[in-house]
Design a protein around this motif. Structure first.
Motif, PDB file in Angstrom:
ATOM      1  N   ASP A   1     -54.140  43.064  57.133  1.00  0.00           N
ATOM      2  CA  ASP A   1     -53.220  41.988  57.506  1.00  0.00           C
ATOM      3  C   ASP A   1     -52.384  42.438  58.702  1.00  0.00           C
ATOM      4  O   ASP A   1     -51.328  43.054  58.560  1.00  0.00           O
ATOM      5  CB  ASP A   1     -52.326  41.654  56.313  1.00  0.00           C
ATOM      6  N   GLY A   2     -52.873  42.130  59.893  1.00  0.00           N
ATOM      7  CA  GLY A   2     -52.197  42.564  61.107  1.00  0.00           C
ATOM      8  C   GLY A   2     -50.827  41.945  61.283  1.00  0.00           C
ATOM      9  O   GLY A   2     -49.904  42.584  61.795  1.00  0.00           O
ATOM     10  N   GLU A   3     -50.672  40.700  60.861  1.00  0.00           N
ATOM     11  CA  GLU A   3     -49.392  40.023  61.021  1.00  0.00           C
ATOM     12  C   GLU A   3     -48.302  40.698  60.189  1.00  0.00           C
ATOM     13  O   GLU A   3     -47.197  40.952  60.678  1.00  0.00           O
ATOM     14  CB  GLU A   3     -49.527  38.554  60.613  1.00  0.00           C
ATOM     15  N   LEU A   4     -48.613  41.006  58.933  1.00  0.00           N
ATOM     16  CA  LEU A   4     -47.626  41.675  58.085  1.00  0.00           C
ATOM     17  C   LEU A   4     -47.369  43.095  58.572  1.00  0.00           C
ATOM     18  O   LEU A   4     -46.226  43.568  58.561  1.00  0.00           O
ATOM     19  CB  LEU A   4     -48.094  41.691  56.630  1.00  0.00           C
ATOM     20  N   ALA A   5     -48.412  43.771  59.025  1.00  0.00           N
ATOM     21  CA  ALA A   5     -48.247  45.133  59.535  1.00  0.00           C
ATOM     22  C   ALA A   5     -47.282  45.160  60.709  1.00  0.00           C
ATOM     23  O   ALA A   5     -46.395  46.013  60.785  1.00  0.00           O
ATOM     24  CB  ALA A   5     -49.601  45.702  59.955  1.00  0.00           C
ATOM     25  N   ASN A   6     -47.429  44.216  61.629  1.00  0.00           N
ATOM     26  CA  ASN A   6     -46.529  44.151  62.779  1.00  0.00           C
ATOM     27  C   ASN A   6     -45.097  43.893  62.343  1.00  0.00           C
ATOM     28  O   ASN A   6     -44.149  44.457  62.908  1.00  0.00           O
ATOM     29  CB  ASN A   6     -46.982  43.054  63.745  1.00  0.00           C
ATOM     30  N   LYS A   7     -44.927  43.071  61.317  1.00  0.00           N
ATOM     31  CA  LYS A   7     -43.595  42.756  60.826  1.00  0.00           C
ATOM     32  C   LYS A   7     -42.921  43.998  60.247  1.00  0.00           C
ATOM     33  O   LYS A   7     -41.748  44.256  60.497  1.00  0.00           O
ATOM     34  CB  LYS A   7     -43.686  41.657  59.760  1.00  0.00           C
ATOM     35  N   ILE A   8     -43.687  44.789  59.506  1.00  0.00           N
ATOM     36  CA  ILE A   8     -43.150  46.007  58.909  1.00  0.00           C
ATOM     37  C   ILE A   8     -42.781  47.021  59.986  1.00  0.00           C
ATOM     38  O   ILE A   8     -41.776  47.737  59.877  1.00  0.00           O
ATOM     39  CB  ILE A   8     -44.176  46.615  57.929  1.00  0.00           C
ATOM     40  N   LEU A   9     -43.573  47.078  61.048  1.00  0.00           N
ATOM     41  CA  LEU A   9     -43.383  48.089  62.086  1.00  0.00           C
ATOM     42  C   LEU A   9     -42.253  47.766  63.060  1.00  0.00           C
ATOM     43  O   LEU A   9     -41.882  48.621  63.863  1.00  0.00           O
ATOM     44  CB  LEU A   9     -44.687  48.279  62.865  1.00  0.00           C
ATOM     45  N   GLU A  10     -41.729  46.578  62.999  1.00  0.00           N
ATOM     46  CA  GLU A  10     -40.642  46.222  63.906  1.00  0.00           C
ATOM     47  C   GLU A  10     -39.392  47.008  63.513  1.00  0.00           C
ATOM     48  O   GLU A  10     -38.686  46.665  62.576  1.00  0.00           O
ATOM     49  CB  GLU A  10     -40.373  44.723  63.865  1.00  0.00           C
ATOM     50  N   SER A  11     -39.115  48.065  64.250  1.00  0.00           N
ATOM     51  CA  SER A  11     -38.029  48.977  63.883  1.00  0.00           C
ATOM     52  C   SER A  11     -36.668  48.294  63.880  1.00  0.00           C
ATOM     53  O   SER A  11     -35.760  48.698  63.154  1.00  0.00           O
ATOM     54  CB  SER A  11     -38.004  50.171  64.853  1.00  0.00           C
TER      55      SER A  11
ATOM     56  N   ARG B   1     -53.596  52.998  45.194  1.00  0.00           N
ATOM     57  CA  ARG B   1     -53.586  51.821  44.322  1.00  0.00           C
ATOM     58  C   ARG B   1     -53.353  50.586  45.176  1.00  0.00           C
ATOM     59  O   ARG B   1     -52.821  50.661  46.296  1.00  0.00           O
ATOM     60  CB  ARG B   1     -52.491  51.921  43.253  1.00  0.00           C
ATOM     61  N   ARG B   2     -53.757  49.451  44.645  1.00  0.00           N
ATOM     62  CA  ARG B   2     -53.473  48.183  45.317  1.00  0.00           C
ATOM     63  C   ARG B   2     -52.039  47.746  45.013  1.00  0.00           C
ATOM     64  O   ARG B   2     -51.521  48.022  43.928  1.00  0.00           O
ATOM     65  CB  ARG B   2     -54.450  47.099  44.861  1.00  0.00           C
ATOM     66  N   LEU B   3     -51.426  47.078  45.962  1.00  0.00           N
ATOM     67  CA  LEU B   3     -50.091  46.539  45.733  1.00  0.00           C
ATOM     68  C   LEU B   3     -50.176  45.348  44.786  1.00  0.00           C
ATOM     69  O   LEU B   3     -51.164  44.603  44.789  1.00  0.00           O
ATOM     70  CB  LEU B   3     -49.445  46.097  47.048  1.00  0.00           C
ATOM     71  N   SER B   4     -49.142  45.175  43.989  1.00  0.00           N
ATOM     72  CA  SER B   4     -49.075  44.008  43.117  1.00  0.00           C
ATOM     73  C   SER B   4     -48.715  42.779  43.942  1.00  0.00           C
ATOM     74  O   SER B   4     -48.227  42.886  45.077  1.00  0.00           O
ATOM     75  CB  SER B   4     -48.018  44.220  42.032  1.00  0.00           C
ATOM     76  N   ASN B   5     -48.931  41.608  43.382  1.00  0.00           N
ATOM     77  CA  ASN B   5     -48.572  40.364  44.069  1.00  0.00           C
ATOM     78  C   ASN B   5     -47.076  40.316  44.356  1.00  0.00           C
ATOM     79  O   ASN B   5     -46.653  39.845  45.420  1.00  0.00           O
ATOM     80  CB  ASN B   5     -48.989  39.153  43.233  1.00  0.00           C
ATOM     81  N   ASP B   6     -46.273  40.800  43.419  1.00  0.00           N
ATOM     82  CA  ASP B   6     -44.820  40.805  43.620  1.00  0.00           C
ATOM     83  C   ASP B   6     -44.433  41.716  44.776  1.00  0.00           C
ATOM     84  O   ASP B   6     -43.548  41.388  45.579  1.00  0.00           O
ATOM     85  CB  ASP B   6     -44.101  41.256  42.346  1.00  0.00           C
ATOM     86  N   GLU B   7     -45.082  42.878  44.878  1.00  0.00           N
ATOM     87  CA  GLU B   7     -44.784  43.806  45.973  1.00  0.00           C
ATOM     88  C   GLU B   7     -45.145  43.188  47.316  1.00  0.00           C
ATOM     89  O   GLU B   7     -44.390  43.304  48.299  1.00  0.00           O
ATOM     90  CB  GLU B   7     -45.548  45.102  45.773  1.00  0.00           C
ATOM     91  N   VAL B   8     -46.290  42.523  47.382  1.00  0.00           N
ATOM     92  CA  VAL B   8     -46.725  41.887  48.629  1.00  0.00           C
ATOM     93  C   VAL B   8     -45.760  40.759  49.000  1.00  0.00           C
ATOM     94  O   VAL B   8     -45.370  40.615  50.165  1.00  0.00           O
ATOM     95  CB  VAL B   8     -48.159  41.359  48.516  1.00  0.00           C
ATOM     96  N   ASP B   9     -45.376  39.957  48.011  1.00  0.00           N
ATOM     97  CA  ASP B   9     -44.441  38.856  48.281  1.00  0.00           C
ATOM     98  C   ASP B   9     -43.121  39.370  48.828  1.00  0.00           C
ATOM     99  O   ASP B   9     -42.544  38.776  49.745  1.00  0.00           O
ATOM    100  CB  ASP B   9     -44.198  38.047  47.007  1.00  0.00           C
TER     101      ASP B   9
END
Length: 226
Positions: free
Chosen positions: A110-120, A213-221
């Motif tokens: 998920d490139g869109e979410l990755a970019n969001k996380i990386l925005e310092s 491990r895979r992230l849970s739905n709650d963690e992703v949300d």
């Protein structure tokens, strides 16, 4: 956006792989062969092998990276994380954790979410456990917490807590290259072990080194709502 970024955001393939597909004349945009670095719109008709871009399920994984693994998707780099992880679908690491360090790294398509996380500038917390080459005093904790100046940059204030006489935990909200090692080195200490244990709401508790491990739905949300 550029075609490379779009295909990465959609989880189809990496930006580097997009270049190879374009070179093979496999992508068309509005009936014309795509060119390297082409800008595209969501309204464009984009075909790969004369078929619409397949919609792939999003993948969200937390990996406990061992020391010695390099966080790059470049296959030519020895000990790269993609070869080590050996996942059957396209994923990539979110950010980096240097070769000498271990611990939490997020893997996704998920490139869109990755970019969001990386925005310092969003100030997302990252927590580490750090062991130094010798014991430190209370002044070290205080000075590290206030911020350290090196390479014409002053780090942001952070939370530093003693674990024992040579180990501390630190929570950062920025991601300068080898930041903790440089901060510690400024005061004459050498980092001999560095482990990331948390990014935002995701931690590696219960995950053995080299496992995932895979992230849970709650963690992703929660990540999506940051």
């Amino acid at each position: 956006m550029r075609i490379n970024k779009m295909l990465s955001n959609l989880g189809f393939c990496s930006r580097r792989e997009t270049n190879r597909i374009i070179e093979d004349n496999r992508i068309t945009v509005n009936g014309k062969l795509c060119i390297q670095g082409q800008w595209v719109e969501s309204t464009d008709t984009i075909l790969i092998d004369n078929e619409p871009i397949p919609i792939k399920d999003k993948i969200y994984i937390v990996l406990n990276k061992p020391v010695g693994i390099i966080c790059t998707a470049q296959s030519k780099v020895p000990n790269n994380i993609i070869k080590f992880f050996d996942f059957p679908q396209y994923v990539f690491p979110v950010g980096r954790l240097d070769k000498e360090s271990e611990g939490l790294i997020l893997m996704t398509n998920d490139g869109e979410l990755a970019n969001k996380i990386l925005e310092s500038e969003n100030g997302h917390e990252k927590e580490y456990i750090v062991t130094l080459d010798k014991p430190y005093g209370d002044s070290f904790i205080e000075s590290m917490s206030k911020g350290v100046e090196f390479s014409e940059v002053t780090t942001k204030p952070c939370k530093v807590t003693r674990v024992n006489n040579d180990t501390f935990s630190i929570i950062l909200t920025q991601g300068l290259n080898r930041q903790i090692r440089k901060m510690s080195g400024f005061f004459g200490y050498r980092v001999i072990k560095l482990k990331r244990i948390r990014i935002i709401n995701i931690n590696i508790q219960g995950i053995e080194t080299g496992k995932w491990r895979r992230l849970s739905n709650d963690e992703v949300d929660e990540l999506r709502n940051i």
